[in-house]
Design an enzyme around this catalytic site. Structure first.
Site, PDB file in Angstrom:
ATOM      1  N   HIS A  65     -33.196 -50.605  43.033  1.00 50.44           N
ATOM      2  CA  HIS A  65     -32.466 -51.811  42.602  1.00 50.44           C
ATOM      3  C   HIS A  65     -32.303 -52.847  43.707  1.00 50.44           C
ATOM      4  O   HIS A  65     -31.877 -53.959  43.436  1.00 50.44           O
ATOM      5  CB  HIS A  65     -31.077 -51.431  42.079  1.00 50.44           C
ATOM      6  CG  HIS A  65     -31.105 -50.475  40.927  1.00 50.44           C
ATOM      7  ND1 HIS A  65     -31.303 -50.883  39.640  1.00 50.44           N
ATOM      8  CD2 HIS A  65     -31.006 -49.128  40.871  1.00 50.44           C
ATOM      9  CE1 HIS A  65     -31.299 -49.816  38.831  1.00 50.44           C
ATOM     10  NE2 HIS A  65     -31.133 -48.738  39.565  1.00 50.44           N
ATOM     11  N   HIS A 216     -33.908 -40.093  37.380  1.00 55.00           N
ATOM     12  CA  HIS A 216     -33.096 -39.337  38.351  1.00 55.00           C
ATOM     13  C   HIS A 216     -32.536 -38.030  37.778  1.00 55.00           C
ATOM     14  O   HIS A 216     -31.367 -37.935  37.417  1.00 55.00           O
ATOM     15  CB  HIS A 216     -32.031 -40.174  39.042  1.00 55.00           C
ATOM     16  CG  HIS A 216     -31.215 -41.133  38.215  1.00 55.00           C
ATOM     17  ND1 HIS A 216     -30.513 -40.739  37.109  1.00 55.00           N
ATOM     18  CD2 HIS A 216     -30.991 -42.466  38.366  1.00 55.00           C
ATOM     19  CE1 HIS A 216     -29.880 -41.795  36.621  1.00 55.00           C
ATOM     20  NE2 HIS A 216     -30.154 -42.839  37.358  1.00 55.00           N
ATOM     21  N   ASP A 248     -31.043 -37.646  48.853  1.00 49.91           N
ATOM     22  CA  ASP A 248     -30.214 -38.197  49.927  1.00 49.91           C
ATOM     23  C   ASP A 248     -29.104 -37.242  50.358  1.00 49.91           C
ATOM     24  O   ASP A 248     -28.298 -37.577  51.220  1.00 49.91           O
ATOM     25  CB  ASP A 248     -29.591 -39.542  49.493  1.00 49.91           C
ATOM     26  CG  ASP A 248     -28.672 -39.414  48.281  1.00 49.91           C
ATOM     27  OD1 ASP A 248     -28.638 -38.328  47.658  1.00 49.91           O
ATOM     28  OD2 ASP A 248     -28.005 -40.402  47.939  1.00 49.91           O
ATOM     29  N   ASP A 274     -33.466 -45.136  44.089  1.00 46.86           N
ATOM     30  CA  ASP A 274     -32.388 -45.666  43.240  1.00 46.86           C
ATOM     31  C   ASP A 274     -31.439 -46.490  44.117  1.00 46.86           C
ATOM     32  O   ASP A 274     -30.238 -46.577  43.861  1.00 46.86           O
ATOM     33  CB  ASP A 274     -31.633 -44.524  42.535  1.00 46.86           C
ATOM     34  CG  ASP A 274     -30.731 -45.027  41.407  1.00 46.86           C
ATOM     35  OD1 ASP A 274     -30.967 -46.147  40.918  1.00 46.86           O
ATOM     36  OD2 ASP A 274     -29.787 -44.317  41.034  1.00 46.86           O
ATOM     37  N   ALA A 309     -22.832 -45.074  42.465  1.00 42.91           N
ATOM     38  CA  ALA A 309     -23.481 -46.307  42.007  1.00 42.91           C
ATOM     39  C   ALA A 309     -24.784 -46.515  42.759  1.00 42.91           C
ATOM     40  O   ALA A 309     -24.868 -47.315  43.670  1.00 42.91           O
ATOM     41  CB  ALA A 309     -22.544 -47.487  42.229  1.00 42.91           C
TER      42      ALA A 309
HETATM   43 ZN   LIG Z   1     -31.091 -46.679  38.898  1.00 42.81          ZN
END
Ligand SMILES: [Zn+2]
Length: 382
Positions: A65, A216, A248, A274, A309
């Site tokens: 993103h 994901h 991560d 992501d 997020a």
């Molecule tokens: Zn995403």
């Protein structure tokens, strides 16, 4: 050997080819492509001596993103370019621009903003991650923007993208969900299942309708349970489906990464970031679409609800994470970072280092695996 301008010879490195690592090897690029790879004495005086360093194919991030303070969720093309550039410096030579759930108007404007960037190669395509996803597993998507996929809205957006919308994430249990997956697959884009409350049977139906990616894996979906494997189980077991993994250390426990790799195998796993705009910049307050996000110690959460997020990950970090924490070899990590996303996305001109492929590569320090140089389509990135 006569070397024409536009050719670059790199030598002395450990170079990863589809057959494995070649020690003390060289690569000759010609314009945008790799023309030759060999071992031992290079055919001419090298332009760059890479002794003690590793060369891998450039990373391909199919779900991102933003980063470096910039977002793909924008109507400002320059901002989207900055996001792509940030990840390029971390070795990602091909990147998807992932949007989040928004109004029909906002999505149209964002797709139109990003279309010229698809055409000039800044991004490989647009990914609609919503708005046709579950209220129960909305993650960091604005809940009031979520809706069932009306077929006319889906086809209208796909037509506006005219081939540039490369992936669409859908919750198949929503009304019209299976038809929407068929429409996405028919358009030539990848249908992905994610942000979903679907059970096992609906997961099977989604794959039959053409879904080929799990967005994901494990995050924002019903978990795999012993009595009900749910949609995640249905997609995991189907050999036609690729799973996205956010490696991560925050989104998936290292042991769950290992479990996923056992079920998917290295062949069906794609590492993604992501990542959101705060990636690579300081902790603080940010936006993901319309929602406020607080980043603390590098972990991005919705300021109000506290949901994770997106990430602040880059793919070079993901490589180091799985090599250091999940018993993954550099060879396997590279396959999940480059060759597999190229396969699932149908990017036949890249993803591996071999003659004829696009000269997308990165150079890493042997011990630390830190990125020292990146080449995209035959050009060094400064
Ligand atoms: Zn995403």
């Amino acid at each position: 050997m006569v070397r024409l301008s536009g050719m670059t010879l790199l030598a002395g490195a450990r170079i990863l080819t589809p057959e494995g690592f070649l020690d003390d090897a060289w690569i000759l690029t010609d314009g945008e492509v790799i023309s030759e790879i060999g071992q031992g004495t290079p055919p001419a005086e090298p332009d760059v001596d890479l002794t003690g360093q590793i060369v891998l194919p450039g990373f391909i991030d199919q779900h991102c993103h933003g980063g470096g303070g910039a977002s793909f969720v924008t109507e400002d093309a320059d901002e989207a370019r900055r996001a792509a550039r940030f990840h390029l410096e971390h070795g990602t030579t091909s990147i998807m621009a992932s949007l989040v759930s928004g109004s029909n108007e906002a999505l149209k404007a964002q797709v139109s903003t990003l279309s010229p960037l698809v055409d000039d190669g800044t991004v490989i395509g647009v990914h609609l991650e919503g708005p046709w996803i579950s209220q129960h597993f909305c993650g960091a998507h604005a809940q009031d923007q979520l809706r069932a996929p009306a077929l006319n809205e889906v086809t209208e957006l796909l037509e506006l993208g005219d081939g540039r919308i490369r992936m669409v994430t859908i919750a198949p249990e929503l009304e019209g969900g299976i038809e929407a997956i068929e429409a996405v697959a028919d358009s030539g884009a990848l249908a992905a299942v994610g942000h979903t409350d679907a059970d096992y049977e609906t997961g099977v139906a989604a794959v039959e309708a053409g879904a080929r990616v799990i967005t994901h894996l494990f995050n924002a979906m019903r978990p795999v349970l012993h009595r009900d494997p749910n949609a995640a189980g249905a997609l995991l077991e189907d050999p036609r489906v690729f799973g996205e993994l956010i490696c991560d250390g925050v989104h998936i426990h290292p042991t769950s990464i290992k479990l996923a790799l056992r079920e998917l195998g290295v062949d069906r796993s794609c590492m993604i970031t992501d990542a959101m705009s705060a990636t690579g910049v300081a902790d603080g307050q940010y936006k993901l679409g319309e929602l406020d996000v607080t980043v603390k110690d590098g972990v991005a959460r919705l300021t109000e609800a506290g949901n994770i997020a997106g990430s602040t990950l880059t793919l070079d970090k993901a490589l180091r994470f799985v090599v250091n924490n999940c018993d993954v070899s550099i060879e396997d990590a590279s396959q999940m970072l480059s060759a597999n996303p190229a396969r699932v996305l149908g990017l036949t001109d890249r993803g591996t280092l071999e003659p004829g492929k696009r000269a997308d590569l990165l150079v890493l320090q042997n011990a630390s695996l830190d990125v020292t140089r990146v080449m995209q389509a035959g050009t060094w990135i400064d």
